[in-house]
Scaffold this motif. Structure first.
Motif, short mmCIF file in Angstrom:
data_model
loop_
_atom_site.label_atom_id
_atom_site.label_comp_id
_atom_site.label_asym_id
_atom_site.label_seq_id
_atom_site.Cartn_x
_atom_site.Cartn_y
_atom_site.Cartn_z
N PHE A 194 42.79 31.32 36.05
CA PHE A 194 41.95 32.40 36.60
C PHE A 194 42.29 32.58 38.08
CE2 PHE A 194 39.99 30.88 32.84
CZ PHE A 194 39.47 32.02 32.24
N ARG A 195 42.99 33.69 38.36
CA ARG A 195 43.48 33.92 39.71
C ARG A 195 43.81 35.40 39.87
NH1 ARG A 195 46.89 30.31 40.99
NH2 ARG A 195 46.34 28.96 39.26
N PRO A 196 43.83 35.87 41.11
CA PRO A 196 44.31 37.22 41.33
C PRO A 196 45.72 37.40 40.79
CG PRO A 196 43.15 36.42 43.27
CD PRO A 196 43.30 35.26 42.33
N LEU A 197 45.99 38.56 40.25
CA LEU A 197 47.24 38.99 39.62
C LEU A 197 47.43 38.45 38.21
CD1 LEU A 197 49.67 38.91 42.69
CD2 LEU A 197 48.44 40.87 41.72
N ALA A 198 46.45 37.73 37.68
CA ALA A 198 46.52 37.29 36.28
C ALA A 198 46.29 38.48 35.36
CB ALA A 198 45.47 36.21 36.01
N SER A 199 46.82 38.40 34.17
CA SER A 199 46.65 39.44 33.15
C SER A 199 45.38 39.16 32.35
CB SER A 199 47.87 39.42 32.23
OG SER A 199 47.57 40.00 30.99
N ARG A 239 44.57 46.26 34.02
CA ARG A 239 44.07 45.01 33.45
C ARG A 239 44.69 43.79 34.13
NH1 ARG A 239 43.52 49.06 30.27
NH2 ARG A 239 41.85 49.24 28.79
N ILE A 240 44.82 43.94 35.45
CA ILE A 240 45.31 42.87 36.32
C ILE A 240 44.14 42.44 37.20
CG2 ILE A 240 46.88 42.30 38.24
CD1 ILE A 240 48.35 42.70 35.60
N VAL A 241 43.93 41.15 37.33
CA VAL A 241 42.84 40.63 38.16
C VAL A 241 43.13 40.94 39.62
CG1 VAL A 241 41.61 38.56 38.92
CG2 VAL A 241 42.27 38.81 36.51
N HIS A 242 42.17 41.56 40.26
CA HIS A 242 42.26 41.91 41.67
C HIS A 242 41.58 40.86 42.54
CE1 HIS A 242 42.33 44.34 45.28
NE2 HIS A 242 41.03 44.33 45.35
N SER A 243 40.45 40.33 42.06
CA SER A 243 39.74 39.32 42.84
C SER A 243 38.96 38.39 41.92
CB SER A 243 38.79 39.97 43.85
OG SER A 243 37.73 40.64 43.19
N LEU A 244 38.65 37.25 42.49
CA LEU A 244 37.88 36.21 41.81
C LEU A 244 36.73 35.83 42.74
CD1 LEU A 244 39.26 32.97 40.25
CD2 LEU A 244 37.69 32.81 42.15
N GLN A 245 35.53 35.71 42.20
CA GLN A 245 34.39 35.26 42.98
C GLN A 245 33.73 34.09 42.26
OE1 GLN A 245 33.88 38.87 41.97
NE2 GLN A 245 35.38 39.32 43.54
N LEU A 246 33.18 33.20 43.06
CA LEU A 246 32.48 32.04 42.52
C LEU A 246 31.22 31.84 43.35
CD1 LEU A 246 32.67 29.71 40.46
CD2 LEU A 246 33.94 28.43 42.20
N GLU A 247 30.06 31.98 42.69
CA GLU A 247 28.78 31.76 43.36
C GLU A 247 28.46 30.28 43.29
OE1 GLU A 247 26.49 34.31 40.89
OE2 GLU A 247 27.26 36.11 41.83
N THR A 248 28.21 29.69 44.45
CA THR A 248 28.05 28.23 44.50
C THR A 248 26.67 27.79 44.97
OG1 THR A 248 28.96 28.16 46.74
CG2 THR A 248 30.51 27.92 44.91
N TRP A 249 25.71 28.70 45.02
CA TRP A 249 24.40 28.32 45.56
C TRP A 249 23.47 27.68 44.52
CZ3 TRP A 249 25.79 33.62 45.76
CH2 TRP A 249 25.23 34.41 44.75
N THR A 300 48.43 42.81 47.06
CA THR A 300 49.79 43.30 46.80
C THR A 300 49.87 44.30 45.64
OG1 THR A 300 50.25 41.41 45.38
CG2 THR A 300 50.88 41.20 47.68
N HIS A 301 49.00 44.18 44.63
CA HIS A 301 49.07 45.07 43.48
C HIS A 301 48.37 46.38 43.82
CE1 HIS A 301 49.00 46.51 39.39
NE2 HIS A 301 47.71 46.73 39.51
#
Length: 167
Positions: A19-24, A64-74, A161-162
């Motif tokens: 799970f990362r930016p630019l993943a399909s 269908r390319i991942v642009h961003s990833l967020q993770l809520e940690t609270w 970059t994408h």
């Protein structure tokens, strides 16, 4: 696996496992199954689209390319996808700046500190293909108030970059 190790790897690689930016999105679904939740980024447009695998939130463009990833940690725990199809791992989320700093130093990851408000600061890391932000809340009114014990509030990894014209 500790959450600090996951965050350190995120800083070093720009992702949490696959799970990362630019993943399909197609490859993620093939390897990990369907997301636990999804929706449109806007009621007016079909794209961008967001998907959630546990507490990992992805935003994707029309390609269908991942642009961003967020993770809520609270929250007390964070649920992240495991390496096996459809499985998740729950980890204790409480992470201080001191813990993450220790992991980043051991891994040889450098960062820049950004302060926009006196009660929070962000570590910015240039990872492969993504910029990663770790935002901490100090609970104080000055920049150095409790910095070592500041709690991680959220994490984002975004690529720049994408370009398909839809994100």
């Amino acid at each position: 696996m500790s959450f600090t190790n996951v965050l350190t790897a995120l800083a070093a690689t720009g992702g949490i496992g696959d799970f990362r930016p630019l993943a399909s999105l197609e490859e993620l679904a093939e390897k990990h199954g369907r997301p636990s939740d999804s929706g449109r980024g806007s009621s007016e447009h079909e794209w961008p689209y967001w998907l959630r695998y546990g507490d990992v939130r992805l935003e994707a463009c029309e390609c269908r390319i991942v642009h961003s990833l967020q993770l809520e940690t609270w929250n007390d725990t964070v649920t992240i996808p495991a390496d096996r199809f459809g499985e998740y791992v729950a980890l204790e989320a409480s992470t201080t700046f001191r813990h993450l700093e220790s992991g980043l130093l051991v891994a040889g990851v450098s960062w820049t500190t950004i302060t926009r408000r006196p009660d929070q600061f962000t570590l910015e890391v240039e990872a492969p293909h993504a910029t990663v932000h770790f935002t901490f809340v100090t609970g104080g009114d000055d920049e150095e108030s409790g910095k070592d014990d500041a709690l991680l509030y959220g994490v984002t990894a975004q690529e720049f970059t994408h370009w398909c014209g839809q994100s």
